[in-house]
Design a protein around this motif. Structure first.
Motif, mmCIF file in Angstrom:
data_model
loop_
_atom_site.group_PDB
_atom_site.id
_atom_site.type_symbol
_atom_site.label_atom_id
_atom_site.label_comp_id
_atom_site.label_asym_id
_atom_site.label_seq_id
_atom_site.Cartn_x
_atom_site.Cartn_y
_atom_site.Cartn_z
ATOM 1 N N ARG A 190 -2.132 56.098 -16.544
ATOM 2 C CA ARG A 190 -1.693 54.724 -16.497
ATOM 3 C C ARG A 190 -1.754 54.186 -17.904
ATOM 4 O O ARG A 190 -2.510 54.653 -18.713
ATOM 5 C CB ARG A 190 -2.623 53.903 -15.601
ATOM 6 C CG ARG A 190 -2.675 54.399 -14.204
ATOM 7 C CD ARG A 190 -1.351 54.316 -13.536
ATOM 8 N NE ARG A 190 -1.114 52.989 -13.047
ATOM 9 C CZ ARG A 190 0.042 52.559 -12.587
ATOM 10 N NH1 ARG A 190 1.070 53.347 -12.589
ATOM 11 N NH2 ARG A 190 0.187 51.338 -12.136
ATOM 12 N N SER A 216 6.526 49.144 -6.139
ATOM 13 C CA SER A 216 5.917 50.285 -6.813
ATOM 14 C C SER A 216 5.520 51.352 -5.817
ATOM 15 O O SER A 216 5.431 51.134 -4.631
ATOM 16 C CB SER A 216 4.701 49.824 -7.576
ATOM 17 O OG SER A 216 4.013 48.924 -6.776
ATOM 18 N N SER A 248 -5.428 49.893 -10.737
ATOM 19 C CA SER A 248 -4.329 49.212 -10.084
ATOM 20 C C SER A 248 -3.748 50.174 -9.093
ATOM 21 O O SER A 248 -3.133 51.163 -9.442
ATOM 22 C CB SER A 248 -3.299 48.787 -11.120
ATOM 23 O OG SER A 248 -2.198 48.243 -10.467
ATOM 24 N N SER A 274 -5.089 44.639 -7.450
ATOM 25 C CA SER A 274 -4.898 44.881 -8.864
ATOM 26 C C SER A 274 -6.064 44.209 -9.560
ATOM 27 O O SER A 274 -6.536 43.169 -9.109
ATOM 28 C CB SER A 274 -3.584 44.263 -9.312
ATOM 29 O OG SER A 274 -3.534 42.938 -8.865
ATOM 30 N N THR A 304 -2.243 45.516 -1.793
ATOM 31 C CA THR A 304 -2.763 46.310 -2.898
ATOM 32 C C THR A 304 -3.796 45.465 -3.628
ATOM 33 O O THR A 304 -3.841 44.258 -3.497
ATOM 34 C CB THR A 304 -1.660 46.633 -3.901
ATOM 35 O OG1 THR A 304 -1.275 45.396 -4.522
ATOM 36 C CG2 THR A 304 -0.483 47.228 -3.213
ATOM 37 N N GLU A 310 -4.235 47.381 -16.095
ATOM 38 C CA GLU A 310 -3.416 48.565 -16.037
ATOM 39 C C GLU A 310 -1.992 48.197 -15.685
ATOM 40 O O GLU A 310 -1.758 47.284 -14.915
ATOM 41 C CB GLU A 310 -3.979 49.477 -14.966
ATOM 42 C CG GLU A 310 -3.298 50.802 -14.905
ATOM 43 C CD GLU A 310 -3.780 51.547 -13.708
ATOM 44 O OE1 GLU A 310 -3.347 51.200 -12.610
ATOM 45 O OE2 GLU A 310 -4.605 52.428 -13.888
ATOM 46 N N THR A 311 -1.108 48.907 -16.253
ATOM 47 C CA THR A 311 0.270 48.630 -15.903
ATOM 48 C C THR A 311 1.083 49.869 -16.164
ATOM 49 O O THR A 311 0.554 50.927 -16.448
ATOM 50 C CB THR A 311 0.798 47.447 -16.735
ATOM 51 O OG1 THR A 311 2.116 47.147 -16.333
ATOM 52 C CG2 THR A 311 0.825 47.827 -18.197
ATOM 53 N N LEU A 312 2.342 49.718 -16.026
ATOM 54 C CA LEU A 312 3.222 50.844 -16.305
ATOM 55 C C LEU A 312 4.363 50.284 -17.120
ATOM 56 O O LEU A 312 5.118 49.430 -16.650
ATOM 57 C CB LEU A 312 3.740 51.419 -14.984
ATOM 58 C CG LEU A 312 4.374 52.800 -15.064
ATOM 59 C CD1 LEU A 312 3.379 53.802 -15.618
ATOM 60 C CD2 LEU A 312 4.814 53.227 -13.686
ATOM 61 N N PHE A 313 4.440 50.699 -18.331
ATOM 62 C CA PHE A 313 5.477 50.153 -19.193
ATOM 63 C C PHE A 313 6.783 50.888 -18.993
ATOM 64 O O PHE A 313 6.826 51.991 -18.486
ATOM 65 C CB PHE A 313 5.048 50.269 -20.655
ATOM 66 C CG PHE A 313 3.899 49.389 -20.986
ATOM 67 C CD1 PHE A 313 2.668 49.931 -21.245
ATOM 68 C CD2 PHE A 313 4.048 48.018 -21.022
ATOM 69 C CE1 PHE A 313 1.591 49.116 -21.555
ATOM 70 C CE2 PHE A 313 2.980 47.193 -21.338
ATOM 71 C CZ PHE A 313 1.752 47.752 -21.605
ATOM 72 N N GLY A 314 7.795 50.257 -19.426
ATOM 73 C CA GLY A 314 9.092 50.930 -19.390
ATOM 74 C C GLY A 314 9.696 51.019 -18.015
ATOM 75 O O GLY A 314 10.571 51.817 -17.759
ATOM 76 N N ARG A 315 9.219 50.143 -17.152
ATOM 77 C CA ARG A 315 9.788 50.142 -15.809
ATOM 78 C C ARG A 315 11.133 49.466 -15.846
ATOM 79 O O ARG A 315 11.336 48.492 -16.543
ATOM 80 C CB ARG A 315 8.839 49.387 -14.885
ATOM 81 C CG ARG A 315 7.567 50.140 -14.624
ATOM 82 C CD ARG A 315 7.750 51.098 -13.489
ATOM 83 N NE ARG A 315 8.208 50.403 -12.305
ATOM 84 C CZ ARG A 315 7.395 49.912 -11.393
ATOM 85 N NH1 ARG A 315 6.102 50.044 -11.525
ATOM 86 N NH2 ARG A 315 7.882 49.287 -10.343
ATOM 87 N N ALA A 316 12.008 49.959 -15.056
ATOM 88 C CA ALA A 316 13.372 49.438 -15.105
ATOM 89 C C ALA A 316 13.503 48.097 -14.418
ATOM 90 O O ALA A 316 14.196 47.226 -14.868
ATOM 91 C CB ALA A 316 14.327 50.430 -14.469
ATOM 92 N N GLY A 317 12.878 47.907 -13.376
ATOM 93 C CA GLY A 317 13.137 46.651 -12.684
ATOM 94 C C GLY A 317 12.049 46.250 -11.749
ATOM 95 O O GLY A 317 10.961 46.783 -11.789
ATOM 96 N N GLY A 318 12.370 45.305 -10.926
ATOM 97 C CA GLY A 318 11.331 44.753 -10.070
ATOM 98 C C GLY A 318 11.217 45.446 -8.748
ATOM 99 O O GLY A 318 10.933 44.833 -7.735
ATOM 100 N N SER A 319 11.405 46.730 -8.726
ATOM 101 C CA SER A 319 11.317 47.414 -7.434
ATOM 102 C C SER A 319 9.876 47.524 -6.996
ATOM 103 O O SER A 319 8.955 47.407 -7.783
ATOM 104 C CB SER A 319 11.924 48.812 -7.550
ATOM 105 O OG SER A 319 11.338 49.456 -8.655
#
Lengths: 686, 306
Positions: A21, A47, A75, A87, A85, A36-45
């Motif tokens: 992560r 997770s 997260s 976070s 979930t 924690e996050t995930l960078f470079g995600r394309a959109g708001g789908s």
């Protein structure tokens, strides 16, 4: 010094974790937020689901501070079916000592000593200056010891084992600090020369190597010490520490208990009595001492070789120690407990006139002999070694790495700098070592809700960057109460930090305005000399007045004084209030004059003229004529100006009311005019 | 050495950004669950969520606080192609007792045709101004001329960067000697050798932002960028998060006397390059004195550099 040091340790932040992560974080004045996050995600789908694997996150640091932390974040994202979930955000803070209650005294009192040192007279030269600096050093040390005592008391009295452990750790850290400081005082501040140097080192050892104190007490307090099984240990300790009188006293007890060894005892006692030691007073030169010592040494040698003490191994070993026999001394390792004790004992019995610069050789060999390759030196040992080698910068560097806060190195370095011992070793980020450490220490203080005030003084004494650091830090102090804001302001004003003053006042004004505390907002914006804001708030006041018919915060407006001139609107507000006051006090002519001036001098905004004219009505209706003819003409003119300009522009909410008002005004003005013409035309007395 | 506490954020999806306010007593988090939460720190150090509301119709990428001189104001930007400005309204007394506050939207900035990837307020001496950057490669600068009316924002500048933008950073230097400056990073992935970091400077004469420099040595996608606070230095320091952590100094070269209003030329040096993360570096951020840089990367570490 400029290269990066060894990798700092990783610190784990407890919390769950997950594999691969990424972390996003934010710096705060005192803390870091990590999540924690995930960078470079394309959109708001939505997770995907993630597993919790036990591999921890690492929050890793590098550099001078040696700071590092491992942050674990958790997260666990939800699945498509919308299962809840969790976070989490982690707040990571340096475990700063400023948060420890008992150290508060250390910071406060050392601040006092620091300030005293900065202000102390530089003109004192030579011996008196040195004495002064030694006194400062002693003061610092007594503060450390007092703190140690408090901490020890706290450790003893607490029931919580975790706290107790923490306090005990603190006590040992403080004790180590005092040990190092004391040595630095002897070697650097006092710069003891050969002769007194040894005496100081002896004192130092006696003060700090205390593991054997309980044993000593036990033996001395027993009924018959010479029968105690640890008797000889204690005698040895006394001898090793150069405490001859005490050793002889104990030996005399042994002698009286054992008549057979009286002769041996007498000789040993005599030797011990005669041992030449350096003295603090200048009664003998070093050369004299050396000669005497040589003779004495030879005498001891003779007695040993004659086998005088052969029948009593204890006394024989003491004699060997007196002769500086390394092996004999090393045999008593457990009694000395540390290599530096060994060093001093060695020096006492083999080279009492040691010169400061010679210490390094003895120190290195002592450490090697003592540790004997069984154990490796600890950080404390390395620091002390650096001191013996007179590597001041090394001492400071090692201490910086090992200790968790900057207190020690900052104050010690400052003191050494005052002793003019630090070459201006220009660090490539511009300031020198002393300033760098003080800046670090003071910056640390600013994250504390009350210790920040100490930090201000430290910044004041950093000539190069102190001011700009102070500007940056002081802006960030949370202004939770008015008192705190005023305190901060006073500090800024004293230092002519105008931009900070303005900014803080503006922030407070904004806060007050949002909470509808108009009076407070106004006084803050006056203090900020913010004309625009003052205008805005004055408008609000006037609006309030129009709506409610009365003013809030009268006290403030009444006492504006010269600050009224900050903005036109504010001036109007003040004067308008004055008009009301005059009216209330029935000083009608003055009130009338003021009212007129407000309109003719264009102090009043056009939007307010109607209200002013309406305010004029009661004055016009008074039994007595108040407005003069000229004034009445002026009023009429104002009214005409107002209505002329307004005919097509202004759309009155209620046309009727407004036109009625205008008519009433016209009527009142006309009537007044009539009355005043008559009055003015009448000759007095007729 | 470090202590950490965890706060259950209760976002229903990934958190993309956390941001402290100026004094460090409030924080905002934004998430793919399209909401923003605001947290307040109490006197005893605990964090409480005082507001939580839906802000956009897509993942919220970044959230940032304005300077408290402008009140309690937040800006957020999102995948839904908009950025929004929010203001806190002092609530009713019973709300206050419950520790809740309300935030209202003051404006929506809809000029972008693609996901808005970053939003940052300008330094306070420039007034109430913010910049956004989008995946379509355009940086937009908005200003609210009336500080008391946050619903009026006008688009002052549009800068076309030709590459998809991922991050922006204002130069915080408030010295009058420096014109406003903004750095833009691009995460464009197509195989070219175009500079992925561009510096734009405001030109007093043309009243426009023009490209002052492009860091040619940065050719990998850039994920984050940050100017360091200026402690009176004559040069600027910029940190770049790309496949490693890089720190550049930009030294303004003396402007020619003839073109006094012209663009400054800069002497660029790379003063540090750290690849300890051994992976993509996603965020960089400076402390308040600009003496420590923090970075986070794909290895799950946050590192502090001095």
């Amino acid at each position: 010094m400029d290269e990066p040091d060894t990798e700092p340790p990783l610190v784990v932040v407890p919390g769950a974790d997950s594999s691969s992560r990424q972390l996003c974080f934010a710096w705060g004045p005192a803390e870091v937020l990590v999540c924690e996050t995930l960078f470079g995600r394309a959109g708001g789908s939505r997770s995907r689901c993630l597993s919790r694997s036990p591999c921890p996150f690492r929050f890793w640091g590098k550099g001078r501070a040696g700071a590092a932390a491992r942050a674990l974040t958790d997260s666990v994202a939800g699945t498509e079916d919308g299962a809840p979930t969790s976070s989490r955000v982690f707040v990571v803070r340096r475990d700063q000592d400023i948060y420890i209650q008992t150290l508060r005294k250390l910071f406060n009192e050392s601040h006092g000593i620091f300030m005293g040192l900065q202000r102390s007279e530089e003109e004192l030269a030579g011996k008196s200056r040195k004495a002064q600096l030694v006194q400062v050093s002693k003061n610092y040390r007594s503060v450390i010891r007092a703190c140690m005592e408090d901490m020890h008391q706290a450790a003893v009295s607490t029931r919580d084992p975790a706290l107790q452990a923490q306090y005990s750790t603190q006590v040992s850290i403080l004790s180590a600090m005092e040990l190092i400081w004391n040595l630095c005082e002897i070697l650097f501040v006092e710069a003891a020369t050969a002769g007194p140097l040894l005496l100081r080192l002896l004192d130092w050892v006696r003060l700090h190597v205390c593991d054997v104190d309980s044993m000593v007490r036990e033996v001395l307090s027993s009924e018959s010490p010479s029968k105690h099984k640890l008797f000889w240990n204690v005698v040895d300790i006394f001898v090793l520490q150069g405490r001859m009188d005490e050793a002889r006293h104990l030996l005399s007890k042994e002698a009286s208990a054992n008549p057979t060894s009286v002769n041996m005892y007498k000789i040993l006692d005599d030797l011990m009595k005669k041992m030449p030691v350096p003295s603090l007073s200048n009664t003998q030169t070093l050369t004299e001492l050396e000669l005497k010592w040589q003779h004495w040494h030879e005498e001891c040698q003779r007695y040993l070789q004659d086998g005088t003490f052969a029948s009593n191994p204890h006394m024989e070993s003491i004699c060997k120690i007196l002769l500086g026999d390394e092996d004999a001394i090393l045999e008593k390792k457990e009694l000395m407990t540390t290599w530096y004790h060994f060093l001093v004992t060695r020096l006492l019995y083999s080279h009492p006139t040691v010169k400061p610069m010679e210490l390094r050789f003895y120190a290195q060999s002592s450490m090697d002999l003592f540790l004997g390759g069984e154990s490796s030196p600890e950080p404390l040992d390395l620091i002390l070694m650096a001191a013996f080698e007179f590597e001041m910068h090394q001492v400071i560097k090692e201490c910086s790495i090992v200790l968790s806060n900057w207190w020690f190195v900052a104050h010690l370095t400052d003191l050494l700098d005052h002793c003019k011992l630090l070459q201006s070793h220009n660090l490539y980020f511009g300031s020198n070592m002393r300033e760098f450490l003080l800046l670090e220490y003071a910056s640390g203080l600013f994250s504390h809700h009350s210790l920040w005030q100490l930090g201000v003084d430290y910044f004041d004494h950093c000539p190069e960057y102190g001011r700009v650091y102070l500007e940056l830090h002081i802006e960030r102090i949370p202004l939770s109460t008015e008192q705190k804001a005023l305190k901060v302001l006073r500090i800024c004003e004293q230092r002519q930090m105008h931009e900070q003053v303005r900014s803080i006042c503006k922030i407070m004004a904004m806060k007050a305005l949002r909470n509808n505390r108009l009076g407070s907002a106004l006084s803050w914006s006056i203090r900020a000399k913010d004309a625009a804001f003052a205008t805005l708030i004055s408008d609000r006041f006037l609006k309030d007045y129009c709506e409610r018919g009365c003013f809030s915060d009268l006290d403030l407006i009444d006492n504006l004084g010269p600050s009224m001139l900050l903005s036109d609107r504010l001036t109007f507000l003040g004067k308008y209030r004055e008009f009301h006051r005059l009216y209330g006090e029935k000083r009608f002519p003055e009130a009338a004059r003021l009212l007129l001036t407000l309109m003719t001098a264009h102090i009043a905004p056009c939007s307010f003229w109607m209200t002013l004219l309406t305010d004029a009505l009661p004055l016009l209706e008074q039994k007595e004529v108040i407005f003069s003819a000229e004034q009445t003409y002026e009023l009429m003119r104002c009214l005409e100006d107002l209505t002329a300009g307004n005919s097509d522009k202004q759309k009155f909410q209620d046309d009727d009311i407004e036109t009625t008002k205008v008519e009433m005004l016209r009527l009142a003005l006309a009537r007044n005019l009539a009355r005043v013409i008559i009055k003015e035309g009448t000759v007095e007395g007729s | 050495m470090f202590v950490a506490r965890s706060i259950a954020a209760d976002h229903r999806d990934l958190i993309h950004d956390v941001s402290f306010d100026f004094h460090g007593r409030r924080m905002a988090t934004c998430s793919s669950d399209q909401s923003v939460k605001v947290w307040d720190k109490s006197e005893n150090g605990d964090w409480h969520c005082t507001a939580s509301w839906k802000t956009h119709s897509g993942s919220v990428w970044r959230v940032t606080w304005a300077h408290p001189e402008f009140g309690q104001v937040l800006a957020s930007c999102s995948f839904d192609r908009t950025a929004a400005v929010w203001e806190e309204i002092v609530g009713e007394s019973n709300d206050k007792l419950r520790g809740q506050s309300h935030w209202v939207k003051r404006t929506t900035l809809v000029d972008s045709r693609t996901s808005v990837t970053d939003v940052k307020f300008a330094p306070k001496h420039m007034g109430l101004m913010l910049a956004t950057c989008s995946a379509d490669g355009v940086v937009r600068i908005y200003e609210a001329p009336d500080v008391m009316n946050l619903s009026q924002w006008s688009l002052q500048h549009e800068i076309s960067c030709k590459l998809s933008c991922s991050c922006i950073s204002w130069n915080p230097s408030s010295s009058r000697a420096h014109s406003p400056m903004i750095a833009v990073g691009s995460d464009d992935n197509s195989p070219n050798i175009l500079a992925k970091v561009q510096i734009y400077e405001y030109n007093e004469n043309t009243r426009k932002y023009a490209k002052a420099e492009a860091l040619m040595t940065v050719t990998d996608p850039v994920h984050d960028i940050a100017f360091a606070p200026n402690l009176g230095r004559s040069f600027h320091i910029l940190a770049v998060a790309t496949k490693d952590v890089r720190i550049f100094t930009l030294k303004p070269l003396r402007k020619e006397l003839t073109s006094s209003g012209g663009l400054t030329k800069f002497e660029i040096h790379i003063v540090a390059q750290f690849d300890n993360h051994n992976s993509q570096v996603w965020r960089v951020s400076w402390n308040i004195t600009g003496t420590v840089l923090a970075s986070s990367g794909d290895d799950g570490c946050v590192r502090l550099w001095k």
